[in-house]
Write a protein that holds these residues in place. Structure first.
Motif, PDB file in Angstrom:
ATOM      1  N   ALA A  74      29.676 -56.360  -9.469  1.00 58.45           N
ATOM      2  CA  ALA A  74      30.961 -55.464  -9.397  1.00 58.45           C
ATOM      3  C   ALA A  74      31.690 -55.437 -10.637  1.00 58.45           C
ATOM      4  CB  ALA A  74      31.705 -55.631  -8.065  1.00 58.45           C
ATOM      5  N   ALA A  75      31.945 -56.672 -11.291  1.00 56.19           N
ATOM      6  CA  ALA A  75      32.796 -56.994 -12.542  1.00 56.19           C
ATOM      7  C   ALA A  75      31.845 -56.051 -13.469  1.00 56.19           C
ATOM      8  CB  ALA A  75      33.274 -58.207 -12.613  1.00 56.19           C
ATOM      9  N   ALA A  76      30.756 -56.432 -13.683  1.00 57.99           N
ATOM     10  CA  ALA A  76      29.999 -55.726 -14.540  1.00 57.99           C
ATOM     11  C   ALA A  76      30.028 -54.215 -14.590  1.00 57.99           C
ATOM     12  CB  ALA A  76      28.454 -56.401 -14.642  1.00 57.99           C
ATOM     13  N   PHE A 133      30.249 -47.772  -6.828  1.00 58.71           N
ATOM     14  CA  PHE A 133      29.063 -48.787  -6.762  1.00 58.71           C
ATOM     15  C   PHE A 133      29.903 -50.140  -6.650  1.00 58.71           C
ATOM     16  CE2 PHE A 133      26.193 -51.637  -8.486  1.00 58.71           C
ATOM     17  CZ  PHE A 133      25.303 -51.629  -7.627  1.00 58.71           C
ATOM     18  N   ALA A 134      30.849 -50.257  -7.525  1.00 57.61           N
ATOM     19  CA  ALA A 134      31.603 -51.747  -7.677  1.00 57.61           C
ATOM     20  C   ALA A 134      32.560 -51.602  -6.274  1.00 57.61           C
ATOM     21  CB  ALA A 134      32.673 -51.558  -8.894  1.00 57.61           C
ATOM     22  N   LEU A 135      33.150 -50.730  -5.923  1.00 61.01           N
ATOM     23  CA  LEU A 135      33.993 -50.914  -4.733  1.00 61.01           C
ATOM     24  C   LEU A 135      33.264 -51.096  -3.458  1.00 61.01           C
ATOM     25  CD1 LEU A 135      36.378 -47.890  -5.208  1.00 61.01           C
ATOM     26  CD2 LEU A 135      37.142 -50.338  -5.204  1.00 61.01           C
ATOM     27  N   ILE A 136      31.917 -50.585  -3.262  1.00 58.68           N
ATOM     28  CA  ILE A 136      31.136 -50.900  -2.311  1.00 58.68           C
ATOM     29  C   ILE A 136      30.539 -52.322  -2.299  1.00 58.68           C
ATOM     30  CG2 ILE A 136      28.949 -50.572  -1.389  1.00 58.68           C
ATOM     31  CD1 ILE A 136      29.136 -47.306  -2.043  1.00 58.68           C
ATOM     32  N   LEU A 137      30.102 -52.953  -3.489  1.00 55.20           N
ATOM     33  CA  LEU A 137      29.850 -54.241  -3.753  1.00 55.20           C
ATOM     34  C   LEU A 137      30.849 -55.122  -3.450  1.00 55.20           C
ATOM     35  CD1 LEU A 137      27.620 -54.394  -6.926  1.00 55.20           C
ATOM     36  CD2 LEU A 137      26.889 -55.058  -4.508  1.00 55.20           C
ATOM     37  N   SER A 138      32.217 -54.849  -3.743  1.00 55.93           N
ATOM     38  CA  SER A 138      33.232 -55.557  -3.553  1.00 55.93           C
ATOM     39  C   SER A 138      33.539 -55.900  -1.966  1.00 55.93           C
ATOM     40  CB  SER A 138      34.542 -54.962  -4.339  1.00 55.93           C
ATOM     41  OG  SER A 138      34.297 -55.264  -5.794  1.00 55.93           O
ATOM     42  N   ALA A 139      33.410 -54.780  -1.306  1.00 57.29           N
ATOM     43  CA  ALA A 139      33.731 -54.576   0.103  1.00 57.29           C
ATOM     44  C   ALA A 139      32.529 -55.241   0.685  1.00 57.29           C
ATOM     45  CB  ALA A 139      33.888 -53.206   0.564  1.00 57.29           C
ATOM     46  N   PHE A 140      31.408 -55.358   0.314  1.00 51.77           N
ATOM     47  CA  PHE A 140      30.320 -56.034   0.916  1.00 51.77           C
ATOM     48  C   PHE A 140      30.623 -57.775   0.630  1.00 51.77           C
ATOM     49  CE2 PHE A 140      25.994 -58.010   0.758  1.00 51.77           C
ATOM     50  CZ  PHE A 140      25.580 -57.965   2.322  1.00 51.77           C
ATOM     51  N   ALA A 141      31.149 -58.099  -0.383  1.00 50.46           N
ATOM     52  CA  ALA A 141      31.403 -59.422  -0.736  1.00 50.46           C
ATOM     53  C   ALA A 141      32.409 -59.822   0.164  1.00 50.46           C
ATOM     54  CB  ALA A 141      31.755 -59.532  -2.313  1.00 50.46           C
ATOM     55  N   ILE A 142      33.547 -59.256   0.356  1.00 51.85           N
ATOM     56  CA  ILE A 142      34.874 -59.685   1.181  1.00 51.85           C
ATOM     57  C   ILE A 142      34.178 -59.518   2.560  1.00 51.85           C
ATOM     58  CG2 ILE A 142      36.806 -58.548   2.322  1.00 51.85           C
ATOM     59  CD1 ILE A 142      37.289 -57.467  -0.535  1.00 51.85           C
ATOM     60  N   TRP A 143      33.350 -58.614   2.922  1.00 53.95           N
ATOM     61  CA  TRP A 143      32.735 -58.855   4.369  1.00 53.95           C
ATOM     62  C   TRP A 143      31.746 -60.032   4.564  1.00 53.95           C
ATOM     63  CZ3 TRP A 143      27.563 -58.815   6.176  1.00 53.95           C
ATOM     64  CH2 TRP A 143      27.639 -58.649   7.496  1.00 53.95           C
TER      65      TRP A 143
END
Length: 148
Positions: A74-76, A133-143
């Motif tokens: 997500a950072a990348a 895409f980064a927001l979706i990845l971050s939400a998945f990581a938080i989940w």
């Protein structure tokens, strides 16, 4: 800049930039191979020590690794989106692609006016897509990191 330009204009490549990007690519490939080797060793060690005793503890560790990977991706994606957005701003202000200050690894045909404007809108859409895409990845990581 309302007059059309010649269709044969090229933005000249920068050989030093090409060498620099080739070196960075090689460093990334070697670093990625080392990281994958270390990850394989760590997972083997984790499986040997925790795998036989407590399956839930191993699942928690694997979820943490996956969450960290998602946050790095997500950072990348955010970094790439910011770079694309900046390039689009420069191209919009000059109405030219590539912008005159951009370094390229090969000769690129210059696009002016409406052709450059169309490319700017495509770049802006790509930047927005990368942010989503980064927001979706971050939400998945938080989940993944939620308490069990």
């Amino acid at each position: 800049m309302t007059e059309p330009r010649q269709s044969g204009e090229f933005h000249q490549a920068d050989p030093a930039y090409r060498r620099q990007m080739t070196i960075w690519l090689a460093v990334c490939v070697v670093g990625g191979a080392i990281f994958l080797f270390a990850l394989q060793r760590w997972l083997g060690h984790l499986s040997a020590t925790i795998g036989g005793s407590d399956q839930s503890q191993m699942l928690i560790w694997l979820q943490r690794v996956e969450a960290g990977t998602c946050l790095l991706l997500a950072a990348a994606a955010v970094g790439l989106a910011l770079w694309i957005r900046q390039a689009a701003k420069q191209a919009r202000s000059e109405r030219r692609w590539p912008p005159s200050g951009m370094r390229t690894t090969r000769d690129v045909r210059i696009r002016y006016l409406t052709s450059a404007d169309a490319l700017v809108s495509q770049l802006s859409a790509a930047a927005i897509g990368l942010i989503v895409f980064a927001l979706i990845l971050s939400a998945f990581a938080i989940w993944l990191l939620r308490p069990a």
